[in-house]
Design an enzyme around this catalytic site. Structure first.
Site, PDB file in Angstrom:
ATOM      1  N   TRP A 242      22.293  57.155  22.430  1.00 38.70           N
ATOM      2  CA  TRP A 242      22.630  56.353  23.607  1.00 38.70           C
ATOM      3  C   TRP A 242      23.392  57.157  24.644  1.00 38.70           C
ATOM      4  O   TRP A 242      23.166  57.003  25.853  1.00 38.70           O
ATOM      5  CB  TRP A 242      23.373  55.087  23.188  1.00 38.70           C
TER       6      TRP A 242
ATOM      7  N   ASP B 245      30.743  53.422  27.611  1.00 44.87           N
ATOM      8  CA  ASP B 245      29.748  52.442  27.168  1.00 44.87           C
ATOM      9  C   ASP B 245      30.255  51.894  25.844  1.00 44.87           C
ATOM     10  O   ASP B 245      30.258  52.593  24.834  1.00 44.87           O
ATOM     11  CB  ASP B 245      28.395  53.132  27.003  1.00 44.87           C
TER      12      ASP B 245
ATOM     13  N   LYS C 143      25.557  42.375  21.083  1.00 45.30           N
ATOM     14  CA  LYS C 143      26.118  42.810  19.795  1.00 45.30           C
ATOM     15  C   LYS C 143      27.275  41.893  19.383  1.00 45.30           C
ATOM     16  O   LYS C 143      27.213  41.200  18.389  1.00 45.30           O
ATOM     17  CB  LYS C 143      26.624  44.250  19.887  1.00 45.30           C
TER      18      LYS C 143
END
Length: 361
Positions: A102, A172, A196
């Protein structure tokens, strides 16, 4: 209902209490006679939800008063581009910490916008640990430093952060926001896809220090401009109303369950239960992340034999354990234990793991 244990990496589990409230209010939101799915985003009812959700997040994370809370669309992937569009300007350079898939995607997007450097990387360790923040040299002329706090695919997580002084630190936190207390004042910008720990897919939370919004050039398209969204209180265009409403319910659930510190303690117990089962298996199960970088959100592991590992996945599915197959880029096994996953569900999984080892070890 069929007994299912949801260990999906995202979209992920929601608390039963929250889903029941959604069900109860779906046809009639707060006596309006309208569903949340059809209510106007200009209505008093939605403006109250929008404002209350921002305030709840500020309270739960102790966000200082000089920060804005935004609700945007497009997920973290849009933020990979929005961050450099807004702040990698004026011929300056951005520094990124490369910890896995990511962060790699964020780096790739930033390079399309401007000069981007890798401040530290754990690629040499096959991303089994996070980069060493203490080795990072901070150039005072850097536009910003960016990190990914938790890598869902590798199963790694920063245990601590550093103070970057006058250089803005961006993060992030899509997969671990509200899973533990953080000092928001260490960061100039935090973003997190909701799917999430915060709610469903469809909304991304952005926490941004008001002062850095002044740096954004007027040439940035309005829809991609953080300052525009902040000035319009996240109502510049039609927001993801349903998703924000569920984030509201999730934040109240966290508050009602003791707040972020209590959630952290629950998450630690869940993660410790599964990691202990792996570590005490005598090599039958093998953790894939370095112990010092292990994630409390995503437990990645393998089984010593590929054929037995495939059989484990088959039996896990038959027994209602959903989402335990590793990401397609990494393979093996992954158990995602976000805030809504209960200790009892983790206990059921470890009971299954112990029984499986007894039969095939």
């Amino acid at each position: 209902m069929k007994q299912v244990y949801n260990f999906n990496a995202g979209p992920a589990a929601l608390p039963l209490d929250v889903m029941l409230q959604i069900q109860d209010e779906l046809l009639d939101l707060q006596g309006t006679g309208l569903s949340i799915l059809e209510i106007s985003h200009r209505s008093k009812e939605y403006e109250n939800i929008n404002g209350e959700t921002q305030q709840l997040l500020k309270e739960l994370l102790n966000i200082p008063s000089d920060y804005e809370v935004l609700f945007l669309q497009g997920g973290a992937s849009t933020q990979f581009a929005m961050v450099p569009m807004n702040f990698l300007t004026g011929g300056r350079k951005a520094s990124y910490l490369h910890s896995g898939t990511w962060s790699g995607k964020a780096i790739a997007e930033a390079r399309k916008i401007g000069e981007t450097a890798i401040a530290e990387s754990s690629e040499a360790d096959h991303f089994k640990k996070v980069p060493n923040l203490n080795r990072m040299k901070i150039d005072p002329e850097t536009a910003y430093i960016h990190l990914t706090s938790n890598e869902t695919i590798a199963g790694t997580q920063y245990q601590n952060f550093i103070n970057t002084g006058e250089v803005p630190l961006f993060a992030d936190m899509s997969s671990d926001i509200l899973s533990r207390p953080i000092d928001v004042s260490n960061f100039a910008l935090i973003y997190a896809g909701a799917q999430k720990n915060l709610g469903p897919s469809g909304v991304t939370v952005v926490i941004v220090k008001r002062k850095i919004l002044e740096r954004i050039p007027a040439s940035i398209p309005d829809i991609m401009n953080y300052r525009i969204h902040a000035n319009k209180r996240s109502l510049f265009h039609t927001p993801p109303v349903f998703a924000v409403y569920i984030v509201n319910l999730m934040l109240k659930w966290i508050r009602n369950n003791g707040g972020v510190k209590a959630i952290e303690q629950r998450n630690y117990r869940k993660a410790n239960l599964i990691y202990s089962t792996i570590d005490k298996s005598g090599g039958f199960y093998n953790g894939l992340a370095h112990p010092e970088s292990r994630s409390m959100m995503n437990v990645t592991f393998s089984i010593f034999n590929e054929g037995i590992e495939k059989h484990f996945l088959q039996e896990a599915e038959q027994n209602g354990f959903v989402g335990v197959k590793g990401h397609r880029d990494a393979g093996h096994l992954r158990v995602s234990i976000y805030n809504a996953v209960t200790y009892e569900q983790c206990q059921a999984l470890t009971d299954f793991m112990l029984d499986f080892q007894k039969r095939f070890g």
